[in-house]
Design an enzyme around this catalytic site. Structure first.
Site, PDB file in Angstrom:
ATOM      1  N   TYR A 268       0.828  -1.206   0.000  1.00 60.57           N
ATOM      2  CA  TYR A 268       0.000   0.000   0.000  1.00 60.57           C
ATOM      3  C   TYR A 268       0.856   1.247   0.000  1.00 60.57           C
ATOM      4  O   TYR A 268       2.075   1.183   0.151  1.00 60.57           O
ATOM      5  CB  TYR A 268      -0.965  -0.010   1.197  1.00 60.57           C
TER       6      TYR A 268
ATOM      7  N   LYS B  63       6.377  -1.782   1.898  1.00 61.46           N
ATOM      8  CA  LYS B  63       5.202  -1.211   2.577  1.00 61.46           C
ATOM      9  C   LYS B  63       4.056  -2.214   2.480  1.00 61.46           C
ATOM     10  O   LYS B  63       3.122  -2.067   1.691  1.00 61.46           O
ATOM     11  CB  LYS B  63       4.853   0.162   1.975  1.00 61.46           C
TER      12      LYS B  63
ATOM     13  N   GLU C  80      12.648   2.740  13.715  1.00 61.11           N
ATOM     14  CA  GLU C  80      11.664   3.762  13.339  1.00 61.11           C
ATOM     15  C   GLU C  80      10.508   3.686  14.316  1.00 61.11           C
ATOM     16  O   GLU C  80      10.593   3.015  15.341  1.00 61.11           O
ATOM     17  CB  GLU C  80      11.201   3.538  11.887  1.00 61.11           C
TER      18      GLU C  80
ATOM     19  N   LEU D  90      11.129   1.523   6.864  1.00 60.24           N
ATOM     20  CA  LEU D  90      10.462   1.956   5.652  1.00 60.24           C
ATOM     21  C   LEU D  90      11.149   3.240   5.192  1.00 60.24           C
ATOM     22  O   LEU D  90      11.343   4.157   5.999  1.00 60.24           O
ATOM     23  CB  LEU D  90       8.979   2.230   5.926  1.00 60.24           C
TER      24      LEU D  90
HETATM   25  C1  PLP Z   1       6.513   1.858   9.557  1.00 61.73           C
HETATM   26  C2  PLP Z   1       6.496   3.221   8.916  1.00 61.73           C
HETATM   27  N1  PLP Z   1       7.638   3.922   8.833  1.00 61.73           N
HETATM   28  C3  PLP Z   1       7.672   5.146   8.292  1.00 61.73           C
HETATM   29  C4  PLP Z   1       6.518   5.763   7.804  1.00 61.73           C
HETATM   30  C5  PLP Z   1       6.603   7.145   7.217  1.00 61.73           C
HETATM   31  O1  PLP Z   1       6.595   7.100   5.811  1.00 61.73           O
HETATM   32  P1  PLP Z   1       6.037   8.322   4.938  1.00 61.73           P
HETATM   33  O2  PLP Z   1       6.795   9.535   5.379  1.00 61.73           O
HETATM   34  O3  PLP Z   1       6.338   7.942   3.543  1.00 61.73           O
HETATM   35  O4  PLP Z   1       4.577   8.428   5.223  1.00 61.73           O
HETATM   36  C6  PLP Z   1       5.309   5.085   7.858  1.00 61.73           C
HETATM   37  C7  PLP Z   1       4.102   5.703   7.317  1.00 61.73           C
HETATM   38  O5  PLP Z   1       3.008   5.396   7.672  1.00 61.73           O
HETATM   39  C8  PLP Z   1       5.292   3.773   8.423  1.00 61.73           C
HETATM   40  O6  PLP Z   1       4.142   3.073   8.489  1.00 61.73           O
END
Ligand code: PLP
Length: 268
Positions: A31, A142, A174, A198
């Site tokens: 997603y 993701k 994270e 991610l």
């Molecule tokens: C596990 C995880 N890390 C980092 C992020 C941040 O990513 P982004 O800045 O692309 O939304 C998300 C976003 O929901 C996430 O689910």
């Protein structure tokens, strides 16, 4: 709310997926969440590139070209009256008799939906707890299979906090649904990209607008003694964490470097 499902635009209540969809049975899908400001999609190319990477990570062909995705996403935005919103899109490996191996013929299921983003001029600070990172070794994909992230976020909520900051082998990875930054003696630091995090689009933006920021491993001790901690994500942008495991972060107030980065982000 009007959603897109497999070639049709229809009210959310009418959108239906068969129970044999591999997304439902196995969490076999990926997603994206993409912010929309004033009806305009923010960082679309970056999100579509990450989608491509996630799809290739699970060996699923991208069902659409960039032009096709752009058309579908813009249709969903227009049909829901534009404005500030977030787009959620998901692609699963479609419907097949339940069996772990990939089906021979794959017709992916594609869903796009969208929710209003409630933005405020200055977001409220949040609190966090630390948790052991119990996830798998492909956190760069993701994946819609988010059970570990859900359990970690729930642990934070049950502890009266907003986010869980994850530690793997003594180092910060994270958040349960965000990337993490610290400020240490004026230096902005975030963990480097790897299969354990991610690659957040908001994380990349922060690195772009703060060229002096460093991509370096952050030990648990560094996290605990940081002057500032922030978490970043597409829907929550950049949020200051003022308490970690019930201890104040830095002075326990929102930090000066965070105020700077938020201004730079807003200008973008
Ligand atoms: C596990 C995880 N890390 C980092 C992020 C941040 O990513 P982004 O800045 O692309 O939304 C998300 C976003 O929901 C996430 O689910």
């Amino acid at each position: 709310m009007i959603v897109y499902l497999n070639g049709e635009f229809l009210p959310l209540e009418e959108a239906r997926v068969p129970v044999l969809d591999r997304g439902f049975i196995f969490g076999d899908g990926v997603y994206e969440v993409i912010p929309v400001y004033n009806g305009l999609i923010f960082k679309l190319a970056e999100h579509l590139q990450r989608l491509e990477n996630s799809l290739s990570g699970i060996k699923l062909a991208n069902p659409f070209t960039t032009e096709e995705w752009t058309g579908i996403l813009n249709s969903v935005i227009t049909r829901n009256d534009g404005g500030d919103r977030s787009i959620y899109l998901q692609v699963t490996r479609g419907i097949a008799k339940r069996d772990h191996q990939f089906p021979q013929v794959v017709n992916p299921t594609v869903l796009v939906m969208s929710n209003p983003l409630n933005r405020v001029a200055v977001p409220a600070p949040i609190t966090a707890i630390t948790c052991e990172d119990t996830r798998w070794k492909r956190c760069d994909i993701k994946s819609i299979a988010l059970l570990p992230n859900i359990l970690l976020r729930q642990a934070a909520v049950e502890a009266g906090a907003n986010e869980a900051i994850l530690i793997r082998d003594g180092f910060v990875t994270e958040g349960a649904a965000s990337n993490v930054f610290i400020v240490e003696n004026g230096v902005v630091i975030t963990p480097p990209k790897s299969n354990f995090i991610l690659p957040g689009i908001t994380r990349d933006i922060v690195l772009e607008i703060m060229p002096s920021a460093k991509e370096q491993n952050i030990s648990e001790a560094q996290l605990r003694s940081a002057d500032e901690i922030w978490v970043t994500s597409s829907t929550r942008e950049i949020l200051p964490v003022i308490s970690l495991d019930n201890q104040p972060v830095g002075t326990g107030e929102v930090g000066a470097v965070w105020s700077q980065v938020l201004e730079l982000y807003k200008q973008l």
